[in-house]
Design an enzyme around this catalytic site. Structure first.
Site, mmCIF file in Angstrom:
data_model
loop_
_atom_site.group_PDB
_atom_site.id
_atom_site.type_symbol
_atom_site.label_atom_id
_atom_site.label_comp_id
_atom_site.label_asym_id
_atom_site.label_seq_id
_atom_site.Cartn_x
_atom_site.Cartn_y
_atom_site.Cartn_z
ATOM 1 N N GLU A 1 5.249 47.837 56.951
ATOM 2 C CA GLU A 1 5.192 49.191 57.483
ATOM 3 C C GLU A 1 4.730 50.182 56.421
ATOM 4 O O GLU A 1 3.954 51.106 56.706
ATOM 5 C CB GLU A 1 6.569 49.624 58.008
ATOM 6 C CG GLU A 1 7.083 48.798 59.181
ATOM 7 C CD GLU A 1 7.977 47.648 58.730
ATOM 8 O OE1 GLU A 1 8.975 47.379 59.418
ATOM 9 O OE2 GLU A 1 7.657 47.007 57.704
ATOM 10 N N SER B 1 1.213 2.593 50.043
ATOM 11 C CA SER B 1 0.951 3.504 51.164
ATOM 12 C C SER B 1 -0.224 4.440 50.915
ATOM 13 O O SER B 1 -0.572 5.225 51.791
ATOM 14 C CB SER B 1 2.194 4.346 51.462
ATOM 15 O OG SER B 1 2.543 5.144 50.345
ATOM 16 N N ARG C 1 2.980 22.104 53.245
ATOM 17 C CA ARG C 1 3.839 22.231 52.060
ATOM 18 C C ARG C 1 3.871 23.680 51.581
ATOM 19 O O ARG C 1 4.921 24.219 51.225
ATOM 20 C CB ARG C 1 3.311 21.355 50.919
ATOM 21 C CG ARG C 1 3.643 19.885 50.970
ATOM 22 C CD ARG C 1 3.147 19.217 49.687
ATOM 23 N NE ARG C 1 3.449 17.781 49.649
ATOM 24 C CZ ARG C 1 3.218 17.014 48.595
ATOM 25 N NH1 ARG C 1 2.685 17.533 47.503
ATOM 26 N NH2 ARG C 1 3.523 15.729 48.633
#
Length: 368
Positions: free
Chosen positions: A58, A174, A190
């Protein structure tokens, strides 16, 4: 009776919401807020909250509007604050500027405000209305609302898996199931979080940095979320990459003074939260993070911790990246969960978003 908002009201509030999103990566622990000041149908000032301790949306918008704010309407995505925090109350700034109408998307869930900002404006003769695009405003501040209303952050669990639901080979390999576009998208998720949570198993297997890379906020503002490692027995290697840049909280269940002191020397903080079975009390950990002003937690963990978070009812949202491949039944699954006797016990999800990222799919889902 709810206020009747016009098409132009919707247009200007949508603009304020887009401004609020500019603070997606930088405002924590404060909410993301945008403001648009309109006079005679024209935007005369706008702004957004950039960072905690800085001017609120504002104030930025009123400064841009100057004298044109007198008699104008201010569209703000969250109720103007009415209390003195790091900055003076925005409700007072709106009154001093001579604004005659204020439209807020969402009432502030902070007990220090909770309707008092709107009441202050109304008592001074300002037409103050609330509820325009409230659902959209809440989504932008889903973590802030969660922390204020239930004293627990919003927890988003991120997983990358093959189409047969496997996250890693049997030997733990992985990297990389998904492609560059999916991985970069993961960094954006993230970046919006206040903390990134993982377990000691992931640290041992992958040695992640657990930081944000390649993502910058508006106006060049960027930050690194707090890194949180669930490590019941303080087995975290002192040469782990997660410790390299500081900003690490280690949650343990068993006290070890020597290891704790060694971790402190590596600029980490250790918090003792013993739970049943010698494990970390996960609800207590989330409560502690809320106490520290953490709004959103982004969890990236193996099947053990992921399953524990699910069993404890702490997961609010799943962020799932699916790679177009199959790696076999012997590979590691997504969650360590007990077997079901019947499908009546299944956990059902509401898919909120599906999109392609290169060759991969990204699903965003919440428990129904």
């Amino acid at each position: 009776m709810a206020p009747a908002f016009s098409a132009s009201d919707h247009e200007f509030m949508a603009r304020a919401l887009r401004l609020a999103e500019r603070g997606l990566y930088s405002t924590t622990p404060n909410p993301r807020v945008g403001c648009v000041v309109v006079s005679d149908g024209l935007v005369v000032g706008e702004g957004w909250h950039v960072r905690a301790g800085g001017q609120h949306a504002e104030v930025h918008a009123l400064h841009a509007a100057g004298e044109r704010a007198r008699g104008a309407t201010a569209y703000v995505t969250l109720e103007p604050c009415s209390h003195h925090g790091r900055t003076p109350p925005c409700a007072e700034a709106l009154l001093a500027a001579g604004v005659k109408r204020v439209v807020a998307a969402l009432q502030d869930p902070n007990p220090l405000v909770a309707g008092q900002g709107l009441a202050m404006l109304r008592q001074a003769g300002v037409l103050a209305e609330c509820g325009l695009l409230a659902a959209e405003a809440q989504e932008i501040n889903i973590g802030f609302v969660a922390r204020m209303t239930r004293a627990r952050p919003w927890l988003r669990l991120k997983l990358a898996a093959s189409l047969d639901g496997k996250t890693a080979l049997q030997n733990g390999a992985s990297q990389w199931l998904t492609g560059p576009a999916a991985r970069q998208d993961g960094h954006r998720w993230r970046a919006r979080a206040c903390a990134i949570l993982t377990g000691i198993g992931t640290v041992r297997h992958d040695d992640p940095q657990l930081n944000v890379r390649g993502v910058e906020g508006h106006a060049g503002v960027s930050r690194q979320p707090l890194k949180v490692v669930v490590d019941s027995r303080l087995a975290l290697p002192l040469d782990a990459r997660v410790l390299d840049a500081g900003g690490v909280l280690v949650a343990a269940a068993v006290a070890d003074r020597a290891k704790s002191e060694a971790l402190v020397q590596r600029a980490a903080e250790v918090v003792l939260l013993p739970g049943s079975g010698g494990q970390v009390d996960l609800p207590a950990l989330l409560a502690e993070l809320a106490r520290r002003g953490i709004n959103e937690v982004h969890a990236e963990a193996g099947c053990g911790l992921s399953g524990s978070l699910l069993r404890a009812g702490l997961v609010d949202e799943l962020l799932l990246y699916l790679a177009p491949c199959l790696i076999g039944d012997a590979a590691r699954g997504m969650f360590d969960l007990p077997p079901l006797d019947s499908l009546a016990g299944k956990r059902t999800l509401l898919i909120r978003d599906v999109r392609s990222l290169g060759p991969d799919l990204r699903l965003l889902a919440r428990f129904s």
